[in-house]
Scaffold this motif. Structure first.
Motif, PDB file in Angstrom:
ATOM      1  N   ILE A  56       1.035  -0.841  -0.370  1.00  0.00           N
ATOM      2  CA  ILE A  56       0.297   0.046   0.148  1.00  0.00           C
ATOM      3  C   ILE A  56       1.264   1.435  -0.467  1.00  0.00           C
ATOM      4  O   ILE A  56       0.219   2.279  -1.030  1.00  0.00           O
ATOM      5  CB  ILE A  56      -0.673   0.113   1.605  1.00  0.00           C
ATOM      6  CG1 ILE A  56      -2.016  -1.293   0.989  1.00  0.00           C
ATOM      7  CG2 ILE A  56      -1.636   1.664   1.635  1.00  0.00           C
ATOM      8  CD1 ILE A  56      -3.136  -1.131   1.516  1.00  0.00           C
ATOM      9  N   GLY A  57       2.130   0.816   0.897  1.00  0.00           N
ATOM     10  CA  GLY A  57       2.846   2.436   0.459  1.00  0.00           C
ATOM     11  C   GLY A  57       3.430   2.653  -0.543  1.00  0.00           C
ATOM     12  O   GLY A  57       3.959   3.707  -1.157  1.00  0.00           O
ATOM     13  N   VAL A  58       4.323   1.202  -1.088  1.00  0.00           N
ATOM     14  CA  VAL A  58       5.195   1.339  -2.401  1.00  0.00           C
ATOM     15  C   VAL A  58       3.614   2.427  -3.476  1.00  0.00           C
ATOM     16  O   VAL A  58       4.143   2.692  -4.290  1.00  0.00           O
ATOM     17  CB  VAL A  58       5.224   0.650  -2.925  1.00  0.00           C
ATOM     18  CG1 VAL A  58       5.458   0.674  -4.141  1.00  0.00           C
ATOM     19  CG2 VAL A  58       6.482  -0.213  -2.415  1.00  0.00           C
ATOM     20  N   VAL A  59       2.589   1.477  -3.278  1.00  0.00           N
ATOM     21  CA  VAL A  59       1.194   2.502  -4.964  1.00  0.00           C
ATOM     22  C   VAL A  59       1.063   3.852  -4.257  1.00  0.00           C
ATOM     23  O   VAL A  59       0.583   4.315  -5.111  1.00  0.00           O
ATOM     24  CB  VAL A  59       1.134   1.075  -5.288  1.00  0.00           C
ATOM     25  CG1 VAL A  59       1.335   0.070  -5.533  1.00  0.00           C
ATOM     26  CG2 VAL A  59      -0.154   1.085  -3.928  1.00  0.00           C
ATOM     27  N   ALA A  60       1.171   4.224  -2.718  1.00  0.00           N
ATOM     28  CA  ALA A  60       0.245   5.569  -2.582  1.00  0.00           C
ATOM     29  C   ALA A  60       0.997   6.501  -3.262  1.00  0.00           C
ATOM     30  O   ALA A  60       0.279   7.325  -3.835  1.00  0.00           O
ATOM     31  CB  ALA A  60       0.103   5.546  -1.302  1.00  0.00           C
ATOM     32  N   ARG A  61       1.771   7.618  -3.418  1.00  0.00           N
ATOM     33  CA  ARG A  61       2.742   8.055  -4.143  1.00  0.00           C
ATOM     34  C   ARG A  61       1.936   8.107  -5.489  1.00  0.00           C
ATOM     35  O   ARG A  61       2.143   8.758  -6.435  1.00  0.00           O
ATOM     36  CB  ARG A  61       4.079   8.046  -4.228  1.00  0.00           C
ATOM     37  CG  ARG A  61       4.321   8.341  -2.764  1.00  0.00           C
ATOM     38  CD  ARG A  61       4.140   9.958  -2.344  1.00  0.00           C
ATOM     39  NE  ARG A  61       4.943  10.639  -0.704  1.00  0.00           N
ATOM     40  CZ  ARG A  61       5.109  11.786  -0.905  1.00  0.00           C
ATOM     41  NH1 ARG A  61       4.397  13.156  -1.522  1.00  0.00           N
ATOM     42  NH2 ARG A  61       5.636  11.899   0.447  1.00  0.00           N
TER      43      ARG A  61
END
Length: 301
Positions: free
Chosen positions: A148-153
């Protein structure tokens, strides 16, 4: 680690030079560090799932310290990136930024909220790597949070106004992160020839599917983003994308060569641990360049 940092810094400078004057060197470098740390964290969170039940607990224990360290770097770089982005949005220098402006940026902008999601994901992974029970349920949870953190940006960047483009870049980024991150995790956690013989074939299968998804998502995203083929050399975004395409092609060729030569030797216990680590370092160096170029692509106007 020092060599990897130098590679990332040099590749970030290259991305900035190719995009100049449409990108900021500071923003490119901070994003490159953050993205690489996030990728390593995702790989370390996920790598125990490659192993069997008999050996998984040992791999979870070996992965925990570097996972906490990489998540810590990810957390600090995400915080730095959030502050830099808030200053740029407000049109002021970072040193003159106050907490109210940062809070407004986080609450009122899509980029700020996405940064907060990535920051929270990095914090959860860092704390859980140190304190959570080292069980398969924790492994699955941390892998999901890191993903989730990887694709958030990426979902709030150039493709924020296109559902198709956003989906394509999310698939592309997640596939690249798994491919690069799990190989980095193997380098950081695997020591013996027998471990390489057991884990490398499973990584090879994973990487094959990752490359297919990466290429499909990348082609679709480029088709949505570019107006014409001339943009590949006439714009800063296109020049960085061209360099990234060239590096990805070289990685695919190297990956196929490793699949046909290194993999059979490792499976048959003919490749020593030193040889396996050396091949991993070469491939990871190229991956670091590709990730830094992707970071430059994300911040290029």
């Amino acid at each position: 680690m020092a060599g990897g940092a130098l590679v990332v810094a040099a590749a970030a400078a290259l991305a900035w030079a190719l995009a100049y004057p449409q990108a900021s060197l500071t923003e490119t470098l901070v994003r490159a560090v953050s993205d690489c740390a996030a990728v390593v964290a995702l790989g370390l969170a996920a790598v125990p799932m490659l192993d069997g039940d008999r050996y998984r607990a040992e791999l979870v224990s070996r992965a925990a310290p570097p996972l906490a360290a990489s998540a810590g770097v990810w957390l600090l770089s995400e915080l730095t990136r959030l502050v830099v982005a808030a200053a740029q949005t407000a049109g002021i220098r970072v040193l003159r930024l106050d907490m109210g402006t940062v809070a407004d940026f986080v609450v009122a902008t899509t980029a700020g909220r996405a940064g907060l999601v990535a920051l929270a994901a990095a914090a959860v992974v860092c704390v859980a790597a140190l304190a959570a029970p080292r069980a398969i349920s924790t492994v699955v949870m941390l892998t999901g949070v890191a993903a989730i953190g990887v694709v958030a940006r990426p979902l709030t960047g150039h493709f924020s106004d296109s559902a198709l483009g956003g989906f394509a870049v999310a698939v592309h980024m997640l596939a690249a992160a798994l491919w690069c991150g799990v190989l980095a995790a193997l380098l950081l956690t695997v020591e013996h020839r027998g471990q390489w013989a057991r884990l490398l074939p499973r990584f090879s299968t994973l990487s094959l599917w990752c490359v297919v998804a990466l290429l499909a998502g990348g082609v679709l995203g480029a088709a949505v983003r570019l107006d014409s083929a001339a943009d590949l050399y006439a714009t800063g975004y296109g020049r960085v994308l061209s360099a990234k395409i060239a590096m990805t092609a070289a990685l695919v060729v190297l990956g196929w060569r490793n699949r046909t030569m290194w993999l059979p030797a490792a499976r048959a216990h003919r490749a020593t641990a030193v040889v396996s680590r050396s091949r991993s370092v070469v491939e990871l160096s190229m991956m670091a360049v590709a990730l830094a170029l992707a970071a430059g692509l994300a911040v290029t106007g």
